[in-house]
Design an enzyme around this catalytic site. Structure first.
Site, PDB file in Angstrom:
ATOM      1  N   TYR A 148       0.830  -1.223   0.000  1.00 33.09           N
ATOM      2  CA  TYR A 148       0.000   0.000   0.000  1.00 33.09           C
ATOM      3  C   TYR A 148       0.860   1.267   0.000  1.00 33.09           C
ATOM      4  O   TYR A 148       0.624   2.190  -0.786  1.00 33.09           O
ATOM      5  CB  TYR A 148      -0.906  -0.057   1.234  1.00 33.09           C
ATOM      6  N   ASN A 177      -3.657   9.279   9.606  1.00 32.15           N
ATOM      7  CA  ASN A 177      -4.820   8.563  10.173  1.00 32.15           C
ATOM      8  C   ASN A 177      -6.065   9.445  10.453  1.00 32.15           C
ATOM      9  O   ASN A 177      -6.085  10.246  11.379  1.00 32.15           O
ATOM     10  CB  ASN A 177      -4.360   7.868  11.461  1.00 32.15           C
ATOM     11  N   LYS A 191      -9.905   1.439  11.165  1.00 29.31           N
ATOM     12  CA  LYS A 191      -8.650   1.895  11.766  1.00 29.31           C
ATOM     13  C   LYS A 191      -8.846   2.016  13.271  1.00 29.31           C
ATOM     14  O   LYS A 191      -9.951   1.866  13.776  1.00 29.31           O
ATOM     15  CB  LYS A 191      -8.225   3.214  11.126  1.00 29.31           C
TER      16      LYS A 191
END
Ligand code: NAD
Ligand code: GDD
Length: 333
Positions: A148, A177, A191
Site C-alpha cells: 500500500y 490517520n 482503523k
C-alpha cells in the site's frame, strides 16, 4: 461565472462522502464515483456513478466533462487490512491510479488531487514511540509500508512526472490517520479510532477490552472535518509538491483508549495482544510546510473529535441488525 464541475472518486467511502458534502456546501456541481454506494447515508452528489476504476474505460467515463478531480478511490483500510494482502492491494491501487491520471490528462481535466498517505514514509524513521514528526523531505531514501505505501509513493512520483513532462496540474496530499462519523467501524478495514470506539461501546463497564500491541505505540489522528477542509485548501493552493495533512498531536494507543473510555463513561481493563498487526512504532506529522503553504492546519483536538465519532458508532451498534454481528466480531478479535 459557470458553476465548476468536479469529480470525487471514492465518493462511496469515508472521506470522499464527507468531501462531496463539503463541496456541495461550497456551491460546486459534484459527480461522485465509486465501486459501491455510500454505506451509511445517501450521497449528496449531483450524480453518482457506480464504476470500477481499475478499468480504463470506466476512468474515461468518470472524468468526462470534469474540471477538478479529487482522487480518493483506493483499496484501503487500517493496519490489519493493508498488511493482509500486499499483492491484491498493490495491484488494485496501481490499476486505479495509473488509469485515472492518464484519463484525467487525456480528457483535459484542469487539476488532479491525489490522496497519498503517511504510509509512504520510511519505516526506519518510525521505530520509536517518541518519534520525530515526519516532514515531507523525509520520504527518501525510501522504505515505505510494503504494498500500500510503496504504491502510494510510486503514484506520488507519477503525479510529479505528469506535472514536469506534460504541465499537468497535480496536488499530492499525505493523510495521517483520519477518523470521524460515517467511517468504517467493523468488518476488517476499520482503523484504530473506530475500532476502539466499537470495542468500548460493546464492553460492559468494568469489563475487558482487547488492544492490538502493547498500547505504547503512538500516532496522530485527524478529524474528517479538518481533512476535507485541508484537501480543499490544498486544491486551491498552487502547490504541487507533496504536503502532509494531519495533526501533530501525538498520543499512544492506550491514551486513545482512555479518551474513548472517558467519553463512554466506562472503566475498562486493557488486555494487550502483541500477536496482532501493529505497523510502525510511532508516527507523527510535521506541519511546518503545511502552515507555510496554507497558513492553516487541522485544529480539531482528538478529545473534541472523538465525542461525535464515539456517539455515532455507539448508536450504529444499537441498530438491531448490527448489534449481534458486532458482538460476534469483537469476540473473534
Ligand atoms: P475508504 O475505503 O472509505 O474509501 C475509498 C473508496 O474507494 C471506497 O468507497 C471504495 O469502494 C473505493 N474503491 C475501491 N476500489 C475501487 C474501484 N476499483 N473503483 C472505484 N472505487 C473504488 O477510505 P478513506 O478512508 O475514505 O480513504 C480515502 C483515500 O484516502 C484513499 O485513497 C486512502 O488511501 C487515503 N488515505 C486515507 C487515510 C485514512 O486514515 N482514512 C489515511 C491515508 C490515506
Ligand atoms: N485497526 C486497529 N484495530 N488498530 C488497533 C486496534 C484495533 O482494534 N487496537 C490497537 N490498534 C493499533 C494498531 O496495532 C496500530 O499500532 C495502531 O492502533 C494504529 O492502527 P491503524 O489505525 O489500523 O493503522 P495505522 O495508523 O498503522 O495506519 C493507518 O494510517 C495510515 C495513515 O496514517 C492505515 O489506515 C493506513 O492505511 C493509512 O495510510
Amino acid at each position: 461565472m459557470a458553476v465548476q464541475r468536479v469529480l470525487v472518486t471514492g465518493a462511496g467511502g469515508f472521506i470522499g462522502h464527507h468531501l462531496v458534502k463539503f463541496l456541495k456546501d461550497k456551491g460546486y456541481w459534484v459527480r461522485g464515483v465509486d465501486i459501491k454506494e455510500p454505506e451509511y447515508e445517501a450521497s449528496a452528489a449531483d450524480e453518482f456513478y457506480v464504476l470500477d476504476l481499475r478499468v480504463p474505460e470506466s476512468c474515461d467515463v468518470a472524468v468526462t466533462g470534469m474540471q477538478d478531480i479529487y482522487h480518493l478511490a483506493a483499496d484501503m483500510g487500517g493496519i490489519g487490512y493493508i498488511t493482509s494482502s500486499h499483492a491484491g492491494i498493490t495491484l488494485n491501487n496501481t490499476k486505479i491510479n495509473v488509469h485515472m491520471i492518464d484519463a484525467a490528462r487525456k480528457f483535459g481535466v484542469e487539476r488532479f488531487l491525489f490522496s497519498s498517505s503517511a504510509c509512504i514514509y520510511p519505516q526506519y524513521l518510525q521505530k520509536e514511540a517518541d518519534v520525530t514528526p515526519l516532514k515531507e523531505d523525509d520520504a527518501f531514501p525510501a522504505d515505505p509500508e510494503e504494498g500500500y505505501g510503496l504504491e502510494k509513493l510510486y503514484m506520488e512520483k507519477l503525479c510529479q512526472y505528469f506535472t514536469e513532462d506534460y504541465g499537468f496540474e497535480t496536488r499530492v496530499v499525505r493523510f495521517h490517520n483520519v477518523y470521524g462519523s460515517l467511517g468504517t467501524y467493523d468488518g476488517g478495514r476499520e482503523k484504530a479510532p473506530a475500532a476502539i470506539c466499537r470495542k468500548v461501546a460493546l464492553s460492559q463497564d468494568g469489563g475487558e477490552i482487547e488492544i492490538w500491541g502493547d498500547g505504547l505505540q503512538t500516532r496522530s489522528f485527524m478529524h474528517v472535518d479538518d481533512c476535507v477542509e485541508g484537501i480543499y485548501r490544498i486544491m486551491q493552493s498552487g502547490y504541487h509538491l507533496p504536503l502532509n495533512l494531519g495533526t501533530d498531536e501525538l498520543i499512544s494507543v492506550d491514551g486513545l483508549v482512555d479518551l474513548v473510555s472517558d467519553i463512554a463513561g466506562k472503566r475498562l481493563v486493557k488486555r494487550h495482544d502483541t500477536s496482532r498487526p501493529q505497523g510502525v512504532r510511532g508516527r507523527n506529522s510535521n506541519n511546518s510546510r503545511l502552515r507555510e503553504v496554507l497558513g492553516w492546519e487541522p485544529r480539531i483536538t482528538l478529545a473534541e473529535g472523538l465525542v461525535p465519532t464515539y456517539h455515532w458508532i455507539a448508536k450504529e451498534l444499537e441498530a438491531p441488525a448490527k448489534a449481534p454481528m458486532a458482538a460476534a466480531a469483537v469476540a473473534a478479535e
